[in-house]
Write a protein that holds these residues in place. Structure first.
Motif, PDB file in Angstrom:
ATOM      1  N   GLN A 125       9.509-176.274  20.478  1.00 46.32           N
ATOM      2  CA  GLN A 125       9.474-175.886  21.880  1.00 46.32           C
ATOM      3  C   GLN A 125      10.864-175.826  22.494  1.00 46.32           C
ATOM      4  O   GLN A 125      11.174-174.934  23.293  1.00 46.32           O
ATOM      5  CB  GLN A 125       8.602-176.870  22.668  1.00 46.32           C
ATOM      6  CG  GLN A 125       8.328-176.418  24.101  1.00 46.32           C
ATOM      7  CD  GLN A 125       7.672-175.055  24.164  1.00 46.32           C
ATOM      8  OE1 GLN A 125       6.674-174.811  23.505  1.00 46.32           O
ATOM      9  NE2 GLN A 125       8.239-174.140  24.945  1.00 46.32           N
ATOM     10  N   GLN A 128      12.372-172.620  21.489  1.00 50.84           N
ATOM     11  CA  GLN A 128      11.729-171.519  22.201  1.00 50.84           C
ATOM     12  C   GLN A 128      12.235-171.417  23.631  1.00 50.84           C
ATOM     13  O   GLN A 128      12.386-170.325  24.179  1.00 50.84           O
ATOM     14  CB  GLN A 128      10.208-171.705  22.181  1.00 50.84           C
ATOM     15  CG  GLN A 128       9.582-171.538  20.816  1.00 50.84           C
ATOM     16  CD  GLN A 128       8.091-171.266  20.876  1.00 50.84           C
ATOM     17  OE1 GLN A 128       7.641-170.364  21.588  1.00 50.84           O
ATOM     18  NE2 GLN A 128       7.317-172.017  20.123  1.00 50.84           N
ATOM     19  N   THR A 129      12.493-172.563  24.245  1.00 49.00           N
ATOM     20  CA  THR A 129      13.032-172.558  25.616  1.00 49.00           C
ATOM     21  C   THR A 129      14.380-171.855  25.653  1.00 49.00           C
ATOM     22  O   THR A 129      14.667-171.074  26.568  1.00 49.00           O
ATOM     23  CB  THR A 129      13.164-174.000  26.139  1.00 49.00           C
ATOM     24  OG1 THR A 129      11.875-174.615  26.149  1.00 49.00           O
ATOM     25  CG2 THR A 129      13.747-174.008  27.550  1.00 49.00           C
ATOM     26  N   HIS A 132      13.783-168.163  25.411  1.00 48.91           N
ATOM     27  CA  HIS A 132      13.292-167.635  26.687  1.00 48.91           C
ATOM     28  C   HIS A 132      14.443-167.445  27.674  1.00 48.91           C
ATOM     29  O   HIS A 132      14.477-166.460  28.427  1.00 48.91           O
ATOM     30  CB  HIS A 132      12.250-168.585  27.290  1.00 48.91           C
ATOM     31  CG  HIS A 132      10.998-168.670  26.485  1.00 48.91           C
ATOM     32  ND1 HIS A 132      10.060-169.668  26.649  1.00 48.91           N
ATOM     33  CD2 HIS A 132      10.517-167.884  25.494  1.00 48.91           C
ATOM     34  CE1 HIS A 132       9.069-169.486  25.802  1.00 48.91           C
ATOM     35  NE2 HIS A 132       9.323-168.416  25.088  1.00 48.91           N
ATOM     36  N   PRO A 149       0.493-168.713  30.984  1.00 45.42           N
ATOM     37  CA  PRO A 149       0.516-169.390  29.688  1.00 45.42           C
ATOM     38  C   PRO A 149      -0.915-169.714  29.249  1.00 45.42           C
ATOM     39  O   PRO A 149      -1.724-170.167  30.057  1.00 45.42           O
ATOM     40  CB  PRO A 149       1.312-170.666  29.961  1.00 45.42           C
ATOM     41  CG  PRO A 149       2.045-170.412  31.251  1.00 45.42           C
ATOM     42  CD  PRO A 149       1.161-169.506  32.035  1.00 45.42           C
ATOM     43  N   ASP A 352       0.634-165.314  27.837  1.00 42.56           N
ATOM     44  CA  ASP A 352       1.639-165.735  26.871  1.00 42.56           C
ATOM     45  C   ASP A 352       1.129-166.918  26.052  1.00 42.56           C
ATOM     46  O   ASP A 352       0.829-167.984  26.599  1.00 42.56           O
ATOM     47  CB  ASP A 352       2.930-166.123  27.605  1.00 42.56           C
ATOM     48  CG  ASP A 352       4.114-166.254  26.672  1.00 42.56           C
ATOM     49  OD1 ASP A 352       3.921-166.157  25.443  1.00 42.56           O
ATOM     50  OD2 ASP A 352       5.242-166.445  27.168  1.00 42.56           O
ATOM     51  N   GLU A 354       2.944-168.453  24.058  1.00 43.20           N
ATOM     52  CA  GLU A 354       4.116-169.335  23.990  1.00 43.20           C
ATOM     53  C   GLU A 354       4.250-169.968  22.609  1.00 43.20           C
ATOM     54  O   GLU A 354       4.431-171.171  22.460  1.00 43.20           O
ATOM     55  CB  GLU A 354       4.033-170.426  25.064  1.00 43.20           C
ATOM     56  CG  GLU A 354       4.093-169.889  26.477  1.00 43.20           C
ATOM     57  CD  GLU A 354       4.150-170.987  27.519  1.00 43.20           C
ATOM     58  OE1 GLU A 354       3.406-171.976  27.377  1.00 43.20           O
ATOM     59  OE2 GLU A 354       4.952-170.874  28.460  1.00 43.20           O
ATOM     60  N   ASP A 379       5.557-163.046  17.442  1.00 32.77           N
ATOM     61  CA  ASP A 379       5.392-163.411  18.850  1.00 32.77           C
ATOM     62  C   ASP A 379       3.963-163.057  19.238  1.00 32.77           C
ATOM     63  O   ASP A 379       3.390-162.096  18.710  1.00 32.77           O
ATOM     64  CB  ASP A 379       6.394-162.643  19.714  1.00 32.77           C
ATOM     65  CG  ASP A 379       6.472-163.160  21.136  1.00 32.77           C
ATOM     66  OD1 ASP A 379       5.874-164.220  21.408  1.00 32.77           O
ATOM     67  OD2 ASP A 379       7.123-162.517  21.981  1.00 32.77           O
TER      68      ASP A 379
END
Length: 402
Positions: A125, A128-129, A132, A149, A352, A354, A379
């Motif tokens: 995560q 991924q942040t 983003h 989300p 999303d 995510e 994705d």
């Protein structure tokens, strides 16, 4: 060995070669002077290595302390740097087909992001942040639509249409709630789709630092993810405005869209999305007083507002293409510049998942022959329309010169 120590070691080797060349040329005096410099450089190198040895020992001691703390049940969560290192090492070990460091393996195993339903493993995560954040640029259309989300591959959401303009009724104390004004509720169903591609990398990439490998990978994923999501959003915009396009040829045509066609509540939060051609057309258009209809945003001089009110969002002609007009079936006689006007957050919702996942392969296609590794990235998201009346597509028809 640190970057600074490696650079100094290279200088030492270069200096040694230079001294040998001076000796061979019979330049003894110059060789002695150069040797004195070499000794000084060697001393500096030795000091750096001693410091790094001390630092490594300190790190080892700290790791031992952390391990002892973990055994006592007081283990701290791994830092973002630890997670990044473990993530990159997992990729590198996957490429090399070698065993992963036990410490990094524990970090990855301790996280919920493990193997996904398609194989491979999910990007942590924290990483991924970062992706983003890299994805959020001026031409990232995702920021202009509603993003929901979701944790499941399919489902639905119930949203109220015209919520901003439909007030609640008065309710007397201890009275029942009336049902005279039923909200305009709409159910939006979503089904998460899978998008992805393969990044081919050479073995040389594996020799770089973890920070550089991660930076390279993050930028590539961010660019491809942004391009993919932009394409899906533009496709949905084209679908919900198909056959309902409005011709724009004058300033009054633009005013009519915002004054009449769009609901006032929608117009108040509207933007204008166009491409380079459409932006240039608007930027050269003047009103009846001879003033340009695009004005700089007083809060940000790099941005423009239509009529000093509506933000202009410009994307590349490659992303949002002009439509061709052919009169005889072959020759292009004119182009139609696209102009989306409205509140895109009301018009479109992006669901999303995510969840970005990675899978490695050295055997697919011609990768093995070219000594390359394929990094397959997936994705997951879905784009659905909500309020189709919240956006109007205008078309500016411009004849081909000549």
């Amino acid at each position: 060995m640190s970057k600074e120590a490696r650079a100094l070691l290279k200088k030492i080797n270069d200096k040694k070669n230079a001294i040998k060349a001076l000796v061979n040329e019979g330049k003894t005096k110059e060789a002695k002077e150069a040797k004195a410099e070499l000794v000084d450089m060697q001393d500096r190198f030795n000091i750096l290595m001693d410091l790094e040895d001390d630092e490594d020992e300190s790190i080892k001691d700290q790791l031992d302390k952390d391990e002892a703390t973990r055994v006592e049940g007081k283990d701290k969560a791994p830092s973002k740097k630890d997670i990044a290192r473990a993530f990159v090492n997992r990729i590198v070990c996957g490429m090399r087909k070698t065993k992963m460091d036990e410490k990094d393996k524990k970090i990855m195993d301790a996280m919920s992001e493990k193997t996904d339903e398609d194989g491979g493993f999910t990007v942590p995560q924290d990483i991924q942040t970062d992706i983003h954040e890299l994805r959020r640029t001026d031409d990232d259309l995702e920021q202009y639509v509603n993003v929901e989300p979701v944790s499941t591959l399919s489902g639905s959401r119930v949203l109220e249409k015209d919520a901003d303009s439909t007030p609640w009724d008065d309710v007397d104390e201890a009275a029942e709630f009336g049902e005279e004004e039923t909200p305009k509720l709409r159910q939006i169903k979503y089904k998460i789709g899978k998008k992805g591609g393969i990044l081919k990398v050479t073995r040389e990439l594996l020799q770089d630092t973890a920070e550089n490998i991660l930076g390279f990978l993050n930028k590539w994923i961010a660019k491809k993810s942004r391009a993919t999501r932009n394409a899906a959003i533009l496709k949905k915009l084209a679908e919900i405005t198909n056959t309902k396009e409005v011709a724009i040829s004058t300033v009054d045509d633009l005013k009519t869209v915002f004054n009449v066609t769009l609901d006032p509540a929608i117009a108040a939060s509207s933007i204008v999305l166009t491409n380079q051609s459409g932006f240039n057309y608007l930027d050269t258009l003047k009103d009846e007083r001879g003033d340009y209809i695009l004005q700089p945003d007083v809060t940000d001089k790099t941005k423009m507002l239509l009529f000093g009110v509506y933000p202009i969002k410009k994307v590349s002609n490659k992303v949002l293409k002009n439509a061709e007009v052919k009169t005889d079936g072959s020759n292009v006689s004119a182009y139609k510049y696209p102009l989306y006007m409205g509140d895109l957050k009301e018009a479109i919702t992006l669901f999303d998942r995510e969840k970005i996942s990675i899978e490695l392969s050295t055997e697919a296609g011609d990768l093995w022959a070219k000594d390359q590794t394929g990094i397959k990235v997936r994705d997951r998201f879905d784009v659905q329309a909500f309020d189709e009346e919240a956006v109007i597509k205008g078309e500016i028809t411009v004849p081909v010169a000549g």
